[in-house]
Design a protein around this motif. Structure first.
Motif, PDB file in Angstrom:
ATOM      1  N   MET A 177      10.376 -13.477   3.702  1.00  0.00           N
ATOM      2  CA  MET A 177       9.595 -13.494   4.943  1.00  0.00           C
ATOM      3  C   MET A 177       9.894 -12.290   5.839  1.00  0.00           C
ATOM      4  N   GLU A 178      11.150 -11.814   5.816  1.00  0.00           N
ATOM      5  CA  GLU A 178      11.545 -10.686   6.665  1.00  0.00           C
ATOM      6  C   GLU A 178      12.311  -9.671   5.830  1.00  0.00           C
ATOM      7  N   LEU A 179      11.921  -8.409   5.943  1.00  0.00           N
ATOM      8  CA  LEU A 179      12.628  -7.324   5.264  1.00  0.00           C
ATOM      9  C   LEU A 179      12.678  -6.128   6.208  1.00  0.00           C
ATOM     10  N   THR A 180      13.877  -5.757   6.641  1.00  0.00           N
ATOM     11  CA  THR A 180      14.031  -4.592   7.514  1.00  0.00           C
ATOM     12  C   THR A 180      14.897  -3.559   6.798  1.00  0.00           C
ATOM     13  N   MET A 181      14.359  -2.351   6.628  1.00  0.00           N
ATOM     14  CA  MET A 181      15.058  -1.279   5.922  1.00  0.00           C
ATOM     15  C   MET A 181      14.924   0.035   6.682  1.00  0.00           C
ATOM     16  N   GLU A 182      14.584  -0.028   7.970  1.00  0.00           N
ATOM     17  CA  GLU A 182      14.348   1.195   8.730  1.00  0.00           C
ATOM     18  C   GLU A 182      15.638   1.980   8.942  1.00  0.00           C
ATOM     19  N   ASP A 183      15.463   3.267   9.261  1.00  0.00           N
ATOM     20  CA  ASP A 183      16.572   4.161   9.583  1.00  0.00           C
ATOM     21  C   ASP A 183      17.580   4.238   8.442  1.00  0.00           C
ATOM     22  N   ASN A 184      17.070   4.550   7.229  1.00  0.00           N
ATOM     23  CA  ASN A 184      17.910   4.840   6.073  1.00  0.00           C
ATOM     24  C   ASN A 184      17.410   6.151   5.462  1.00  0.00           C
ATOM     25  N   ARG A 185      17.614   6.315   4.166  1.00  0.00           N
ATOM     26  CA  ARG A 185      17.188   7.546   3.499  1.00  0.00           C
ATOM     27  C   ARG A 185      16.384   7.226   2.239  1.00  0.00           C
ATOM     28  N   PHE A 186      15.610   6.163   2.286  1.00  0.00           N
ATOM     29  CA  PHE A 186      14.826   5.764   1.126  1.00  0.00           C
ATOM     30  C   PHE A 186      13.743   6.802   0.849  1.00  0.00           C
ATOM     31  N   THR A 187      13.489   7.014  -0.440  1.00  0.00           N
ATOM     32  CA  THR A 187      12.485   7.997  -0.872  1.00  0.00           C
ATOM     33  C   THR A 187      11.514   7.319  -1.830  1.00  0.00           C
ATOM     34  N   GLY A 188      10.480   8.082  -2.236  1.00  0.00           N
ATOM     35  CA  GLY A 188       9.525   7.563  -3.205  1.00  0.00           C
ATOM     36  C   GLY A 188       8.446   6.715  -2.562  1.00  0.00           C
ATOM     37  N   ALA A 189       7.727   6.010  -3.406  1.00  0.00           N
ATOM     38  CA  ALA A 189       6.583   5.225  -2.949  1.00  0.00           C
ATOM     39  C   ALA A 189       7.010   3.819  -2.546  1.00  0.00           C
ATOM     40  N   ILE A 190       6.171   3.189  -1.723  1.00  0.00           N
ATOM     41  CA  ILE A 190       6.395   1.794  -1.332  1.00  0.00           C
ATOM     42  C   ILE A 190       5.816   0.893  -2.417  1.00  0.00           C
ATOM     43  N   PRO A 191       6.607  -0.022  -2.964  1.00  0.00           N
ATOM     44  CA  PRO A 191       6.063  -0.909  -4.003  1.00  0.00           C
ATOM     45  C   PRO A 191       5.053  -1.894  -3.423  1.00  0.00           C
ATOM     46  N   GLU A 192       4.320  -2.542  -4.272  1.00  0.00           N
ATOM     47  CA  GLU A 192       3.287  -3.501  -3.863  1.00  0.00           C
ATOM     48  C   GLU A 192       3.937  -4.854  -3.586  1.00  0.00           C
ATOM     49  N   PHE A 193       4.124  -5.154  -2.303  1.00  0.00           N
ATOM     50  CA  PHE A 193       4.663  -6.462  -1.919  1.00  0.00           C
ATOM     51  C   PHE A 193       3.514  -7.469  -1.903  1.00  0.00           C
ATOM     52  N   LYS A 194       3.646  -8.538  -2.671  1.00  0.00           N
ATOM     53  CA  LYS A 194       2.554  -9.495  -2.799  1.00  0.00           C
ATOM     54  C   LYS A 194       2.889 -10.850  -2.167  1.00  0.00           C
ATOM     55  N   GLN A 195       4.083 -10.953  -1.540  1.00  0.00           N
ATOM     56  CA  GLN A 195       4.451 -12.240  -0.949  1.00  0.00           C
ATOM     57  C   GLN A 195       3.505 -12.583   0.196  1.00  0.00           C
ATOM     58  N   PRO A 214      -2.464  -1.561  -0.240  1.00  0.00           N
ATOM     59  CA  PRO A 214      -3.467  -2.287   0.565  1.00  0.00           C
ATOM     60  C   PRO A 214      -2.950  -3.603   1.140  1.00  0.00           C
ATOM     61  N   SER A 215      -2.020  -4.259   0.440  1.00  0.00           N
ATOM     62  CA  SER A 215      -1.508  -5.545   0.929  1.00  0.00           C
ATOM     63  C   SER A 215      -0.735  -5.397   2.225  1.00  0.00           C
ATOM     64  N   LEU A 216      -0.334  -4.172   2.580  1.00  0.00           N
ATOM     65  CA  LEU A 216       0.443  -3.944   3.804  1.00  0.00           C
ATOM     66  C   LEU A 216      -0.389  -3.249   4.884  1.00  0.00           C
ATOM     67  N   SER A 217      -1.670  -3.119   4.662  1.00  0.00           N
ATOM     68  CA  SER A 217      -2.508  -2.323   5.566  1.00  0.00           C
ATOM     69  C   SER A 217      -2.680  -2.949   6.945  1.00  0.00           C
ATOM     70  N   LYS A 218      -2.432  -4.249   7.073  1.00  0.00           N
ATOM     71  CA  LYS A 218      -2.632  -4.919   8.361  1.00  0.00           C
ATOM     72  C   LYS A 218      -1.355  -4.967   9.211  1.00  0.00           C
ATOM     73  N   LEU A 219      -0.280  -4.405   8.718  1.00  0.00           N
ATOM     74  CA  LEU A 219       0.957  -4.384   9.494  1.00  0.00           C
ATOM     75  C   LEU A 219       0.850  -3.367  10.635  1.00  0.00           C
ATOM     76  N   ASP A 220       1.750  -3.510  11.590  1.00  0.00           N
ATOM     77  CA  ASP A 220       1.765  -2.591  12.721  1.00  0.00           C
ATOM     78  C   ASP A 220       2.152  -1.183  12.238  1.00  0.00           C
ATOM     79  N   PRO A 221       1.494  -0.156  12.742  1.00  0.00           N
ATOM     80  CA  PRO A 221       1.841   1.218  12.305  1.00  0.00           C
ATOM     81  C   PRO A 221       3.301   1.575  12.536  1.00  0.00           C
ATOM     82  N   SER A 222       3.933   0.942  13.548  1.00  0.00           N
ATOM     83  CA  SER A 222       5.343   1.247  13.811  1.00  0.00           C
ATOM     84  C   SER A 222       6.248   0.890  12.648  1.00  0.00           C
ATOM     85  N   SER A 223       5.771   0.027  11.754  1.00  0.00           N
ATOM     86  CA  SER A 223       6.571  -0.342  10.578  1.00  0.00           C
ATOM     87  C   SER A 223       6.773   0.829   9.636  1.00  0.00           C
TER      88      SER A 223
END
Length: 670
Positions: A177-195, A214-223
């Motif tokens: 339900m909640e995943l926070t990974m901001e302010d790190n050094r992750f690279t590459g593409a965002i996988p398709e979260f289907k939950q 597309p499954s994440l397109s409705k999230l807030d841009p700040s994400s």
């Protein structure tokens, strides 16, 4: 020879019970050993885990409170959670030790200094929540790190130094339900979260690239902000691989371009006018004059309109004004039912509050407070709305509320009941007519009598006793109160203090807590981004100085914990410290008698000792309470209007007058 089974049954039963008792004892020893093993890998410079000692059990509630282990949450005698936040802990996270805790469901090590790569957390397969934000963890997270964690709902990894790609195993967590990974050094593409239940996803301030699924397109841009190479909604669309070649020059093409520009501008202008009109209509319909608010108690409206709860609740459960099936109606009744925390006392439902005549008491940092009189009995309750209480899941939240409901002390305002919704919570308590201490200290409206010297001493002693009780009964909380300030101290008819909004640190969202709660304005949090077991003592010291001097600590009015506020508070404290031996520092309205000045100076110095910036030098709470109890001031028994003295035993007429005055103005509330 025949065997009498009836004679053998008691023996067999006793054998089973003995084996079960032995197993339980083994579990107790095993749990203690597991935590001690975990502790052996931890660097603990402030000795925050000093209560973790061999020979005691972390869930032993039968002995004194000192036998309980800091940060360990128990349920039915088993270790259910570990919450070690803001403790300056470091070293390695040894999951092999924690793997032996079979009932462990939540692990929080946020805001510490743990180092190294992420451990094999999938060994803790039954975890529901894992909080590792704000540490010094680094390196790539292997793809299979979260394999098999089918119960995991909340995972917070923000503000570390993780690198590499986001592990694919996160996509396979069905209950996330909640995943926070901001302010790190992750690279590459965002996988398709289907939950479908994924509600919070924070990936900002990394080095991610490519199109957002597309499954994440409705999230807030700040994400996603801070990732320069990300594209597609909710950010800007991705550009095509080969940009279109420019059209050949010519009058026709130039004219068509101008026409297209004009059309686009016209459309944008039309949309802007429509939006402006909609905003104007919205503002006009929502606008209400101050005069209307002041008259609402005389022209009864209802809480459901004021609190905007009517539409929300009816939209979920159906309006009672329209036909419903019996099953739907029963489900709606259950969903809107209040949870009471005390035995006895008057029982009522949320609908009773929604129908009650209501008055807005004030809007504080957490939300609005409403005063509602029950139609059946006339009993007056206070309903406080909280939108920032999403730090715990429903079961954890309810258990914490039951824990607060078991508290019983004359200097605590009990939480009578609560209402749970995922988006917001309501806490219900009894109405205290005399309002908050802040109003009595800082409001000149309403004709309230000034608080005299003995009354202020009585208030300080009551606050200290209430805080001491919280420390004894909530030993696993780093800051048992967490939000101690004058507006969270109410005064009853005898001007005894009642602490309010206590024990909320675990349920308030971490970001909101750091922005809004008083504990997070302490020197240790401003300097080291942590709170300690002495943070509430600092808050007590500030409150003592405020009561004695009548000066409001200005930085509490602002949000956040900026350096400017730090300097403001330091200046405020320095001014009082420099004048600590001069009676002029005391509030003029307190009218300190000459023979009481020495005792008041003692009390002032206790407050300053509680405000010591260095946590190690700061006074211990039991020492502070003991010294406060030693301060003695004779009560003033006669009213001297010329000097402005008021009796500590006010007449009933005075109390009624005071109550009427306090009811005519909004209280300073949180």
């Amino acid at each position: 020879m025949a065997v009498n089974l009836h004679h053998l049954f008691p023996v067999a039963a006793l054998t089973v019970l003995a084996v079960a008792a032995s197993a339980a004892g083994g579990n107790i020893d095993s749990d203690s050993a597991a935590l001690l093993s975990f502790k052996s890998f931890v660097k603990d410079p402030t000795d925050a885990l000093s209560s973790w000692t061999a020979g005691s059990h972390p869930c032993n509630t039968a002995a004194t409170t000192t036998s309980r282990w800091t940060g360990v949450i128990c349920f039915s005698g088993s270790i259910w959670g570990i919450q070690l936040q803001h403790m300056a802990l470091g070293g390695q996270i040894d999951v092999d030790s924690l793997e032996r805790l079979k009932s462990l469901r939540t692990l929080s090590l946020m805001n510490n200094s743990f180092e190294g790569s992420i451990p094999a957390v999938n060994k803790l397969g039954t975890l529901k929540a894992l909080f590792l934000s704000n540490n010094k963890l680094s390196g790539e997270i292997p793809d299979g790190t979260f394999d098999g964690m089918l119960s995991l709902k909340k995972l917070h990894l923000a503000h570390n130094q993780f690198s590499g790609q986001i592990p694919e195993s996160l996509v396979e967590l069905p209950r996330l339900m909640e995943l926070t990974m901001e302010d790190n050094r992750f690279t590459g593409a965002i996988p398709e979260f289907k939950q479908k239940k994924l509600q919070v996803l924070k990936l900002s301030k990394n080095a991610l690239e490519g199109p957002i699924p597309p499954s994440l397109s409705k999230l807030d841009p700040s994400s996603f902000e801070g990732n320069k190479a990300l594209c597609n909604p909710p950010l800007a669309p991705c550009s095509s691989a080969s940009p279109p070649s420019p059209p050949p020059p010519g009058k026709k093409n130039s004219s068509s371009n101008r026409t297209a520009i004009v059309v686009v501008l016209a459309v944008l202008l039309g949309l802007a006018l429509l939006l402006a009109g909609a905003l104007l209509i919205f503002c006009l319909t929502r606008r209400r004059s101050p005069r209307q608010d002041s008259l609402e108690i005389r022209t009864p409206s209802n809480l459901q309109k004021k609190a905007s709860l009517k539409d929300e609740i009816y939209s979920m459960h159906g309006s009672p004004e329209h036909s419903q099936s019996e099953n739907d109606r029963k489900q709606g009744d259950v969903a809107t039912r209040l949870s009471f925390l005390k035995d006895g006392g008057e029982r009522f439902e949320l609908q009773d509050l929604l129908k009650a005549s209501a008055e807005i008491l004030g809007s504080g940092c957490f939300g609005s407070s409403y005063k509602a009189a029950l139609p059946s009995s006339g009993t007056v309750m206070v309903v406080k709305r909280f939108r920032q209480m999403n730090n715990l899941e429903k079961e954890e939240f309810q258990e914490h509320m039951r824990r607060l409901g078991r508290l019983d002390h004359p200097n605590l305002l009990p939480v009578v009941a609560y209402y749970y919704r995922k988006e917001e919570k309501l806490l219900i308590s009894n109405f205290v007519a005399h309002g908050s201490l802040a109003v009595h200290l800082h409001s000149s409206a309403g004709g309230q009598p000034a608080l005299d010297c003995p009354t202020r001493l009585k208030i300080i002693k009551g606050i200290a006793r209430g805080l001491m009780y919280l420390y004894q009964e909530l030993p696993t909380l780093t800051a048992p109160h967490g939000h101690l300030k004058s507006s969270n101290v109410l005064l009853n008819d005898s001007l005894e203090p009642l602490l309010n909004d206590y024990g909320l640190v675990p349920v308030i969202n971490q970001e909101s807590a750091e922005e809004l709660m008083v504990a997070y304005k302490s020197p240790e949090h401003i300097q080291n981004a942590r709170i300690t077991r002495k943070t509430d003592i600092w808050c007590l010291g500030v409150l003592i100085l405020e009561i004695l001097t009548g000066k409001f600590p200005a930085s509490f009015l602002q949000k956040g914990n900026s350096a400017d506020q730090d300097r403001d508070m330091a200046t405020w404290l320095k001014t009082i410290e420099d004048s600590s031996t001069d009676p002029i520092v005391f509030d003029k309205e307190m009218k300190v008698p000459a023979d009481a000045e020495g005792e008041m100076v003692k009390l002032l110095k206790i407050g300053l000792a509680c405000c010591e910036v260095d946590v190690e030098k700061r006074m211990e709470l039991n020492d502070a309470v003991e010294k406060i109890e030693e301060v003695k001031v004779d009560s003033i028994t006669e009213v001297d209007d010329a000097d402005g003295f008021y009796s500590t035993r006010a007449s009933e007429a005075d109390l009624r007058s005071s109550k009427e005055a306090s009811n005519e103005r909004p209280s300073v509330s949180t």
